[in-house]
Design a protein around this motif. Structure first.
Motif, short mmCIF file in Angstrom:
data_model
loop_
_atom_site.label_atom_id
_atom_site.label_comp_id
_atom_site.label_asym_id
_atom_site.label_seq_id
_atom_site.Cartn_x
_atom_site.Cartn_y
_atom_site.Cartn_z
N GLU A 36 1.96 1.70 -8.62
CA GLU A 36 2.65 0.62 -7.89
C GLU A 36 1.94 0.34 -6.57
O GLU A 36 1.68 -0.82 -6.23
CB GLU A 36 4.10 1.01 -7.64
N ALA A 37 1.61 1.40 -5.83
CA ALA A 37 0.96 1.21 -4.53
C ALA A 37 -0.44 0.62 -4.68
O ALA A 37 -0.93 -0.05 -3.77
CB ALA A 37 0.89 2.55 -3.79
N ALA A 38 -1.08 0.87 -5.82
CA ALA A 38 -2.42 0.35 -6.07
C ALA A 38 -2.41 -1.04 -6.69
O ALA A 38 -3.46 -1.57 -7.07
CB ALA A 38 -3.19 1.31 -6.97
N ASP A 39 -1.21 -1.62 -6.81
CA ASP A 39 -1.05 -2.98 -7.37
C ASP A 39 -1.50 -3.07 -8.82
O ASP A 39 -2.03 -4.11 -9.26
CB ASP A 39 -1.81 -4.02 -6.53
N MET A 87 0.81 -1.21 0.00
CA MET A 87 0.00 0.00 0.00
C MET A 87 0.85 1.26 0.00
O MET A 87 0.34 2.36 0.08
CB MET A 87 -0.94 0.02 1.21
N LYS A 88 2.20 1.07 -0.08
CA LYS A 88 3.11 2.20 -0.07
C LYS A 88 4.15 1.99 -1.15
O LYS A 88 4.61 0.86 -1.38
CB LYS A 88 3.78 2.33 1.30
N ALA A 89 4.53 3.06 -1.83
CA ALA A 89 5.54 2.95 -2.89
C ALA A 89 6.22 4.28 -3.09
O ALA A 89 5.65 5.35 -2.83
CB ALA A 89 4.89 2.49 -4.20
N THR A 90 7.47 4.22 -3.56
CA THR A 90 8.26 5.41 -3.86
C THR A 90 8.78 5.32 -5.29
O THR A 90 9.23 4.25 -5.72
CB THR A 90 9.44 5.55 -2.88
N ALA A 91 8.71 6.42 -6.01
CA ALA A 91 9.16 6.45 -7.40
C ALA A 91 10.01 7.68 -7.66
O ALA A 91 9.93 8.67 -6.94
CB ALA A 91 7.97 6.44 -8.35
N LYS A 92 10.82 7.58 -8.70
CA LYS A 92 11.66 8.70 -9.15
C LYS A 92 11.45 8.91 -10.63
O LYS A 92 11.34 7.95 -11.39
CB LYS A 92 13.13 8.39 -8.86
N ALA A 93 11.41 10.18 -11.04
CA ALA A 93 11.30 10.50 -12.47
C ALA A 93 12.15 11.72 -12.77
O ALA A 93 12.33 12.59 -11.91
CB ALA A 93 9.84 10.77 -12.85
N HIS A 94 12.67 11.77 -13.99
CA HIS A 94 13.48 12.90 -14.42
C HIS A 94 12.63 13.90 -15.19
O HIS A 94 11.72 13.50 -15.93
CB HIS A 94 14.63 12.41 -15.32
#
Length: 326
Positions: free
Chosen positions: A121-124, A1-8
């Motif tokens: 991602e957090a929402a599967d 239920m938790k996720a971290t992402a990076k984008a440029h």
């Protein structure tokens, strides 16, 4: 239920201007950009049943009004697509940039790309990056291209099947360097897009943009640095002409912006492969190759408040849980 992402963030090469549909953020024509790294936005999201409502925090400040509505549009689409029950819980989102925002360096593109990536991602949700790009687009059309990364092409269309981003392969990726010349001046891209079609130059831009897009795709495929960035330079001037001739007469450039333009042209006259580019802002992207990056930065530093040397960045990505912001 938790996720971290990076984008440029992205630098527009052939930029879109104006939207045929503001709610779905559907542009009038295709657009091509490159992602700039290591500049990035990092975003952590968590669906939490103990929260009373959705909260969005960017750079330590909680968003409200139109800014919050844009993030909410991305979240609503994720909830619509998700089967997981927890995706309906209230969400807490925190985001931070590694570079200045609201100065013409593409912070909205990386911001919404990272948000869309983390939320899916957090929402599967198991989606491809082109599919995620259609979600990020609801926050910012340029964010679609930040999802797919590298050199990317956002196709115009009237639905998510057509209006999505795809990555373009180019042998230029490893050698390109972007000297970002920071010229501080707050800007509001939304206003420029909203009145683009009211400029008497808009129809002229539409008349030649498809030729520029074809030129850009071909030059990227061939790895022709000069064709790619000469086209980007010309497109920047075309975009500015349209923006400046809208009802509000927006003029984003500052004296330092023009000084950098002149310095770039002087370098080019001396045989240096270098071209300038701007989005809707006063800051300048100065595009060159790895061999000349240090020389170009020394010149740009004489006119900009700050310089950063960037490379072509990859697609948005999910980070390890150890990198979460909360």
């Amino acid at each position: 239920m938790k996720a971290t992402a990076k984008a440029h963030p992205i630098q527009g090469l052939v930029k879109y201007h104006g939207m045929r549909d503001e709610e779905l953020r559907l542009p009038y024509h295709d657009s091509i950009s490159l992602c700039t790294a290591p500049s990035h936005t990092k975003t952590t999201v968590e669906f939490d049943p103990d929260l009373d409502s959705d909260t969005f925090v960017v750079g330590g400040d909680e968003l409200a009004d139109h800014e919050a509505d844009r993030v909410a549009a991305v979240l609503a689409r994720v909830r619509e697509l998700a089967d997981a029950d927890h995706a309906q819980y209230p969400v807490h989102l925190e985001s931070e940039n590694s570079f200045p925002s609201n100065v013409g360096l593409g912070s909205s593109s990386s911001g919404f790309a990272a948000a869309a990536m983390a939320l899916t991602e957090a929402a599967d949700l198991d989606l491809t990056r082109p599919e995620i790009s259609t979600i990020a687009r609801l926050g910012s059309s340029s964010a679609a291209r930040a999802v797919t990364g590298g050199f990317s092409d956002l196709h115009a269309g009237l639905n998510d099947e057509d209006c999505r981003s795809e990555r373009l392969d180019s042998p230029l990726e490893d050698d390109v360097r972007i000297v970002a010349g920071l010229v501080p001046a707050y800007k509001e891209t939304e206003h420029a897009h909203r009145e683009a079609a009211d400029s008497h130059m808009f129809e002229a831009r539409l008349a030649h943009i498809h030729g520029q897009l074809a030129e850009m795709r071909d030059a990227l495929r061939e790895g022709d640095f000069d064709r790619v960035f000469e086209t980007a330079e010309h497109d920047s001037l075309s975009l500015a002409a349209t923006t400046m001739t809208g009802p509000a007469g927006w003029v984003y450039w500052k004296p330092a912006t023009l000084e950098i333009f002149d310095a770039v042209r002087e370098l080019r006259d001396d045989g240096v492969p270098v071209y300038f580019s701007t989005d809707t802002g006063a800051s300048v992207y100065v595009n060159t190759t790895a061999e000349y990056a240090k020389q170009v930065e020394e010149v740009v530093t004489e006119h900009a408040t700050e310089t950063m040397v960037w490379e072509v960045g990859g697609p948005a990505e999910i980070l390890d849980e150890s990198e979460a912001l909360f």
